[in-house]
Design an enzyme around this catalytic site. Structure first.
Site, mmCIF file in Angstrom:
data_model
loop_
_atom_site.group_PDB
_atom_site.id
_atom_site.type_symbol
_atom_site.label_atom_id
_atom_site.label_comp_id
_atom_site.label_asym_id
_atom_site.label_seq_id
_atom_site.Cartn_x
_atom_site.Cartn_y
_atom_site.Cartn_z
ATOM 1 N N TYR A 50 0.991 -1.206 0.061
ATOM 2 C CA TYR A 50 0.163 -0.047 0.019
ATOM 3 C C TYR A 50 0.850 1.240 0.061
ATOM 4 O O TYR A 50 0.304 2.401 -0.109
ATOM 5 C CB TYR A 50 -0.935 0.085 1.317
ATOM 6 C CG TYR A 50 -2.143 -0.988 1.358
ATOM 7 C CD1 TYR A 50 -2.104 -2.015 0.432
ATOM 8 C CD2 TYR A 50 -2.667 -1.168 2.492
ATOM 9 C CE1 TYR A 50 -3.066 -2.880 0.522
ATOM 10 C CE2 TYR A 50 -3.675 -2.340 2.647
ATOM 11 C CZ TYR A 50 -3.791 -3.042 1.613
ATOM 12 O OH TYR A 50 -4.883 -3.977 1.746
ATOM 13 N N HIS A 108 0.377 -11.569 2.453
ATOM 14 C CA HIS A 108 -0.655 -10.770 1.662
ATOM 15 C C HIS A 108 -1.411 -11.789 0.439
ATOM 16 O O HIS A 108 -2.766 -11.860 0.649
ATOM 17 C CB HIS A 108 -0.049 -9.663 0.892
ATOM 18 C CG HIS A 108 -1.204 -8.654 0.518
ATOM 19 N ND1 HIS A 108 -0.751 -7.233 0.534
ATOM 20 C CD2 HIS A 108 -2.331 -8.605 0.263
ATOM 21 C CE1 HIS A 108 -1.701 -6.531 0.294
ATOM 22 N NE2 HIS A 108 -2.969 -7.090 0.214
HETATM 23 N N1 LIG Z 1 -5.806 -8.729 2.330
HETATM 24 C C1 LIG Z 1 -6.120 -8.286 0.837
HETATM 25 O O1 LIG Z 1 -5.919 -8.872 -0.060
HETATM 26 C C2 LIG Z 1 -7.090 -6.861 1.006
HETATM 27 C C3 LIG Z 1 -7.037 -6.061 2.110
HETATM 28 N N2 LIG Z 1 -7.930 -5.041 2.278
HETATM 29 C C4 LIG Z 1 -8.001 -4.136 3.401
HETATM 30 O O2 LIG Z 1 -9.459 -4.033 3.541
HETATM 31 C C5 LIG Z 1 -9.897 -2.738 3.499
HETATM 32 C C6 LIG Z 1 -11.060 -2.486 3.108
HETATM 33 O O3 LIG Z 1 -11.525 -2.851 1.913
HETATM 34 P P1 LIG Z 1 -11.812 -1.609 0.744
HETATM 35 O O4 LIG Z 1 -11.211 -2.369 -0.489
HETATM 36 O O5 LIG Z 1 -10.863 -0.299 1.027
HETATM 37 O O6 LIG Z 1 -13.216 -1.512 0.688
HETATM 38 P P2 LIG Z 1 -14.256 -1.226 1.576
HETATM 39 O O7 LIG Z 1 -15.546 -2.095 1.466
HETATM 40 O O8 LIG Z 1 -13.884 -0.788 2.885
HETATM 41 O O9 LIG Z 1 -15.191 0.326 0.931
HETATM 42 C C7 LIG Z 1 -14.366 1.406 1.214
HETATM 43 C C8 LIG Z 1 -15.136 2.392 0.105
HETATM 44 O O10 LIG Z 1 -16.391 2.756 0.928
HETATM 45 C C9 LIG Z 1 -16.744 3.976 0.984
HETATM 46 N N3 LIG Z 1 -17.179 4.001 2.402
HETATM 47 C C10 LIG Z 1 -16.740 3.642 3.422
HETATM 48 N N4 LIG Z 1 -17.858 3.793 4.575
HETATM 49 C C11 LIG Z 1 -18.995 4.134 3.866
HETATM 50 C C12 LIG Z 1 -20.326 4.454 4.280
HETATM 51 N N5 LIG Z 1 -20.893 4.367 5.446
HETATM 52 N N6 LIG Z 1 -21.089 4.879 3.454
HETATM 53 C C13 LIG Z 1 -20.864 4.808 1.996
HETATM 54 N N7 LIG Z 1 -19.422 4.683 1.679
HETATM 55 C C14 LIG Z 1 -18.641 4.230 2.683
HETATM 56 C C15 LIG Z 1 -15.219 4.597 1.150
HETATM 57 O O11 LIG Z 1 -15.064 5.931 0.870
HETATM 58 P P3 LIG Z 1 -14.712 7.142 1.622
HETATM 59 O O12 LIG Z 1 -13.195 6.804 1.970
HETATM 60 O O13 LIG Z 1 -14.686 8.358 0.604
HETATM 61 O O14 LIG Z 1 -15.448 7.340 2.796
HETATM 62 C C16 LIG Z 1 -14.457 3.905 0.083
HETATM 63 O O15 LIG Z 1 -14.856 4.363 -1.397
HETATM 64 C C17 LIG Z 1 -8.637 -2.121 2.793
HETATM 65 O O16 LIG Z 1 -8.559 -0.776 3.015
HETATM 66 C C18 LIG Z 1 -7.408 -2.884 3.127
HETATM 67 O O17 LIG Z 1 -7.066 -2.456 4.528
HETATM 68 C C19 LIG Z 1 -8.546 -4.714 0.793
HETATM 69 C C20 LIG Z 1 -8.416 -5.444 -0.390
HETATM 70 C C21 LIG Z 1 -7.684 -6.754 -0.248
HETATM 71 O O1 LIG Z 2 -5.675 -4.033 -1.368
HETATM 72 C C1 LIG Z 2 -5.187 -5.196 -1.343
HETATM 73 O O2 LIG Z 2 -4.793 -5.587 -0.237
HETATM 74 C C2 LIG Z 2 -4.974 -6.085 -2.537
HETATM 75 O O3 LIG Z 2 -4.632 -7.083 -2.095
HETATM 76 C C3 LIG Z 2 -5.588 -5.547 -3.876
HETATM 77 O O4 LIG Z 2 -5.368 -6.825 -4.452
HETATM 78 C C4 LIG Z 2 -6.545 -4.835 -4.108
HETATM 79 O O5 LIG Z 2 -7.656 -5.609 -3.555
HETATM 80 C C5 LIG Z 2 -6.636 -4.316 -5.428
HETATM 81 O O6 LIG Z 2 -7.595 -4.122 -5.981
HETATM 82 C C6 LIG Z 2 -5.523 -4.121 -6.332
HETATM 83 O O7 LIG Z 2 -5.972 -3.635 -7.658
#
Ligand SMILES: NC(=O)C1=CN([C@@H]2O[C@H](COP(=O)(O)OP(=O)(O)OC[C@H]3O[C@@H](n4cnc5c(N)ncnc54)[C@H](OP(=O)(O)O)[C@@H]3O)[C@@H](O)[C@H]2O)C=CC1
Ligand SMILES: O=C(O)C(=O)[C@@H](O)[C@H](O)C(=O)CO
Length: 278
Positions: A50, A108
């Site tokens: 990230y 990851h």
């Molecule tokens: N291990 C892995 O492979 C992965 C891990 N992750 C982790 O999981 C976390 C969360 O997943 P992520 O993909 O960010 O998605 P989320 O499902 O947390 O969604 C985030 C989005 O939702 C919006 N949002 C948040 N709260 C609200 C609400 N109450 N109402 C309306 N919109 C809302 C945010 O906008 P805004 O910010 O503008 O409020 C942002 O656009 C990541 O940040 C990361 O830490 C994610 C993907 C892969």
């Molecule tokens: O956000 C993470 O932790 C990921 O593993 C990514 O794969 C993420 O989900 C992504 O969308 C990258 O394009």
């Protein structure tokens, strides 16, 4: 509102909701994370990939919160699974955040084609012995990957962080984790703000219980026994998202939400059996 605490299989404690930090970078990222720590989140979910471990460390420092009350996590990228590289990457993660230890460090992605995740796991076990990591965990591991970890090291992770939201409820994987003493954490718990947030069924439930759709989804996660990791850059939404511990969804609500599951409900078709992320 206070977030309840869980106990992991290694005896350490961890909150039932973590703050997501993907896409929170630089000064704006620091402000968003500081706000999250000040409204009551105790855990930040980061990753080497990230490119925000520096922002995480700065937010921790500037928040004024006591380090021992926080749970800070990062993740090992696929390109550094080789044993020595994994150990050096964990050290680099610590230098970037200017922290002495991570509470949690994950592999990851398993990257099965590359085939080095057991080596990476051995490095996490060693880093834990060295005191650089308190708990060791994985993301996106399937039963076949977890079985190999157990067979070759005798150690299962404390947490398996997987994609999980109403379109992709992961019933079998959640059960596997639960049966093996592993906590399931849910990434993209709000579907990364896709059309789930305007889904008519969820809107109807939200109206009845007097909450927002995001809160209904996050409460659904909690009642399933999974730990959601919502990300939000906005303080108002950060507070809204953690305010889910004062209401309950009925069995009928839970059953209705289960009908939203889709055969291939993943957001981006990132199937860990074949997907490789470096
Ligand atoms: N291990 C892995 O492979 C992965 C891990 N992750 C982790 O999981 C976390 C969360 O997943 P992520 O993909 O960010 O998605 P989320 O499902 O947390 O969604 C985030 C989005 O939702 C919006 N949002 C948040 N709260 C609200 C609400 N109450 N109402 C309306 N919109 C809302 C945010 O906008 P805004 O910010 O503008 O409020 C942002 O656009 C990541 O940040 C990361 O830490 C994610 C993907 C892969
Ligand atoms: O956000 C993470 O932790 C990921 O593993 C990514 O794969 C993420 O989900 C992504 O969308 C990258 O394009």
């Amino acid at each position: 509102m206070t977030i309840p605490t869980l106990t992991l299989n290694d005896g350490t404690t961890f909150p039932a909701m973590t703050f997501g930090t993907y896409k929170l970078n630089g000064a704006a990222g620091v402000e968003a994370m500081k706000s999250a720590l000040n409204v009551g989140y105790d855990a930040l979910d980061s990753a080497f990939n990230y490119e925000n471990e520096g922002a995480v460390g700065r937010a921790v420092k500037e928040s004024g919160r006591d380090r021992k009350d926080l749970r800070i996590a990062s993740k090992l990228p696929g390109r550094h699974h080789a044993y020595d590289e994994a150990l050096a990457t964990i050290e680099e993660s610590l230098y970037r955040a200017q922290l002495d230890y991570y509470d949690l460090y994950y592999i990851h992605w398993p990257n099965p084609k590359q085939g080095k995740y057991v080596e990476a796991w051995k490095a996490l076990i060693e880093a834990k012995k060295r005191g650089q990591i308190r708990s060791i965990a994985v993301c996106n591991f399937l039963p076949e990957h977890l079985e190999r970890l157990e067979a070759e090291t005798g150690v299962l992770p404390s947490i398996n962080q997987i994609e999980l939201h109403p379109y992709f409820p992961q019933d079998e994987m959640r059960k596997w984790n639960h049966d093996h003493g592993i906590i399931t954490q849910a990434w993209s718990p709000l579907g990364r703000a896709n059309d789930l947030l305007t889904n008519p069924l969820l809107e109807k439930i939200a109206k009845r219980v007097g909450k927002g759709v995001g809160q209904v989804i996050l409460r659904w996660h909690h009642q399933l026994g999974s730990v959601p990791i919502p990300k939000s850059a906005t303080p108002k939404r950060q507070i809204e998202n953690m305010s889910i511990f004062d209401f309950t969804l009925t069995d009928e609500d839970m059953a209705a939400i289960a009908t939203l599951a889709r055969p291939n409900g993943r957001l981006k078709n990132q199937d860990p059996a074949v997907y490789e992320e470096f």
